[in-house]
Design an enzyme around this catalytic site. Structure first.
Site, mmCIF file in Angstrom:
data_model
loop_
_atom_site.group_PDB
_atom_site.id
_atom_site.type_symbol
_atom_site.label_atom_id
_atom_site.label_comp_id
_atom_site.label_asym_id
_atom_site.label_seq_id
_atom_site.Cartn_x
_atom_site.Cartn_y
_atom_site.Cartn_z
ATOM 1 N N TRP A 1 14.762 -68.405 8.831
ATOM 2 C CA TRP A 1 14.786 -68.789 7.427
ATOM 3 C C TRP A 1 15.565 -69.735 6.788
ATOM 4 O O TRP A 1 17.015 -69.557 7.235
ATOM 5 C CB TRP A 1 14.773 -67.117 6.955
ATOM 6 C CG TRP A 1 14.885 -67.243 5.496
ATOM 7 C CD1 TRP A 1 13.885 -67.744 4.580
ATOM 8 C CD2 TRP A 1 15.783 -66.667 4.521
ATOM 9 N NE1 TRP A 1 14.087 -67.363 3.358
ATOM 10 C CE2 TRP A 1 14.840 -66.613 3.237
ATOM 11 C CE3 TRP A 1 16.879 -65.653 4.661
ATOM 12 C CZ2 TRP A 1 15.751 -66.090 2.084
ATOM 13 C CZ3 TRP A 1 17.553 -65.097 3.657
ATOM 14 C CH2 TRP A 1 17.077 -65.398 2.227
ATOM 15 N N ASP B 1 19.012 -59.091 10.975
ATOM 16 C CA ASP B 1 18.294 -59.603 9.620
ATOM 17 C C ASP B 1 17.048 -58.633 9.795
ATOM 18 O O ASP B 1 16.228 -59.081 10.278
ATOM 19 C CB ASP B 1 18.297 -60.795 9.155
ATOM 20 C CG ASP B 1 17.714 -61.019 8.038
ATOM 21 O OD1 ASP B 1 17.494 -62.257 7.738
ATOM 22 O OD2 ASP B 1 17.381 -59.952 7.382
ATOM 23 N N LYS C 1 9.813 -56.673 0.897
ATOM 24 C CA LYS C 1 8.444 -56.739 1.136
ATOM 25 C C LYS C 1 7.736 -55.701 1.655
ATOM 26 O O LYS C 1 6.684 -55.145 1.348
ATOM 27 C CB LYS C 1 8.237 -57.587 2.761
ATOM 28 C CG LYS C 1 8.440 -59.054 2.390
ATOM 29 C CD LYS C 1 10.149 -59.365 2.273
ATOM 30 C CE LYS C 1 10.544 -60.915 1.752
ATOM 31 N NZ LYS C 1 10.083 -61.785 1.448
#
Ligand SMILES: Cc1ncc(COP(=O)(O)O)c(CN[C@](O)(C(=O)O)[C@@H](O)C(=O)O)c1O
Length: 401
Positions: free
Chosen positions: A133, A214, A250
């Site tokens: 990311w 993560d 999300k």
């Protein structure tokens, strides 16, 4: 003149800037496949029914006030978040070896964790996957860590470069921090198998490397919350230490509420208490204490059996729709006879497909077909609908022929 006259214009963020460009485009056929935000089959953002229900309960509860939360955030939320990722039967939780602080979504959890490590951990180097990311490098650099990469993705196979990963981690300095995506790797959609994770765990524990997970997509990869936490639980089960950053952006659709948690699993309860006390010294001068609303929604849902079940059903529906978009795109390219092997579209998991298209092909698709995606060739499958799949397939076909 202004005291800020020497300030130069900053570039747009590589991911969030795609939405800025999309919004400016007047084309009726434009499609935004940039930011990892879920859209329904109608192309609209989704507020989960169970979230609406939780908010209704909160609004109707007249005993609720808007006092400051503690620096560590909403206690219920922290306990329930730890159970969600480590498992309700986690020995680490039962032995009081987990320090959890509510943070500003995944980004805030990563940043607070990075700042804590820069102050209290002896090894300042963090290894992040190549690619990863885009924000990871900036978050950890600004937190005061030295960022290095480990091989992760093999463009030739469009799969995991497992040999490269092991080779790079085996030459990392003892004690180095290693960032791992818990599931649904962003941007590649390629995850190690559980067996591969076991080999990674053995290597890391033998060198004293510190895992920093993560977890931004728990439940989004497979549609199952427990399945998507298995990599984390594998490490915690060996009694070792690790950090985890959780996001509800999300999987609960709470993007703008900025709800997340950082947990540090320690070897003993007395260390855990001291670690939590030092986390408060990182947070207090940064933003003092976190926002109450989003964490209250999450706690309301996680603590109620029936609402938790309803959430898992809605979560699975989102994951299934994304998987359906993968299938449709794959078939659309096959129907067109688009040159190349597109099997990775249905093999990859999570929100994104790492198409393998290069910058020039991406620029062509944006210019000629108004397809908005990140320049590394990543597309957010959640931005697709059945009726826009043909347009994307036409664009990819044109870009590669
Ligand atoms: C691996 C990973 N970790 C952490 C985050 C942070 O998420 P938040 O702070 O909102 O909880 C994201 C979100 N990345 C994106 O989905 C993306 O890559 O498009 C997007 O939200 C972003 O902010 O870039 C992510 O993909």
């Amino acid at each position: 003149g202004s005291v800020f006259s020497s300030v130069v214009q900053a570039p747009e963020d590589p991911i969030l800037g795609v939405t800025v460009a999309y919004n400016k485009d007047p084309s009726p056929v434009k499609v935004n496949l940039g930011v990892g935000a879920y859209r329904t089959e109608e192309g609209k953002p989704l507020v989960l029914n169970v979230v609406r229900r939780a908010e209704q309960l909160l609004v109707n509860d007249l005993s609720r006030v808007k006092e400051y939360l503690p620096i560590t955030g909403l206690a219920d939320f922290n306990k329930l978040s730890a159970k969600l990722i480590f498992g309700s039967d986690s020995p680490a939780i039962q032995e009081n070896r987990v320090a959890t602080v509510q943070c500003l979504s995944g980004t805030g959890s990563l940043r607070v964790g990075g700042e804590f490590l820069a102050r209290h951990y002896h090894e300042r180097t963090i290894y992040i996957p190549q690619p990863t990311w885009g924000n990871h490098t900036k978050v950890f650099t600004l937190a005061g860590l030295s960022v290095k990469t480990y091989r992760y993705y093999d463009p030739a196979t469009r799969g995991l470069d497992f040999e490269g990963l092991l080779a790079d981690l085996s030459v990392a300095p003892p004690g180095a921090i290693v960032l791992l995506h818990a599931c649904a790797h962003n941007p590649t959609g390629v995850d190690p198998t559980l067996d591969q994770y076991e080999q990674i765990r053995l290597l890391m524990r033998s060198k004293g490397l510190l895992p920093f997970f993560d977890s931004a997509y728990q439940g989004f990869a497979s549609g199952n919350l427990d399945a998507d936490a298995q990599s984390v639980r594998l490490f915690v089960a060996d009694g070792g230490e690790c950090l985890t950053a959780q996001s509800y952006a999300k999987n609960m659709g709470l993007y703008g509420e900025r709800v997340g948690a950082l947990s540090i699993v320690c070897k003993s309860a007395d260390v855990t208490v001291r670690v939590e006390s030092q986390l408060k010294l990182v947070i207090r001068p940064m933003y003092s204490n976190p926002p109450i609303h989003g964490a209250s929604i999450v706690a309301t849902i996680l603590k109620d059996r029936e609402m938790y079940e309803e959430w898992t059903i809605e979560l699975k529906a989102m994951a299934d729709r994304i998987i359906n978009m993968r299938q449709l795109l794959f078939e659309a390219l096959r129907t067109r006879g688009t040159p190349g092997d597109w099997g990775h579209i249905i093999k990859q998991i999570g929100m994104f497909t790492f198409t393998g298209l290069n910058r020039e092909q991406v620029a062509f698709m944006t210019k000629e077909y108004h397809i908005y995606m990140t320049s590394d060739g990543r597309i957010s499958m959640a931005g697709l609908r059945s009726q826009t799949v043909p347009h994307l397939a036409d664009a990819i076909h044109a870009a590669v022929t």
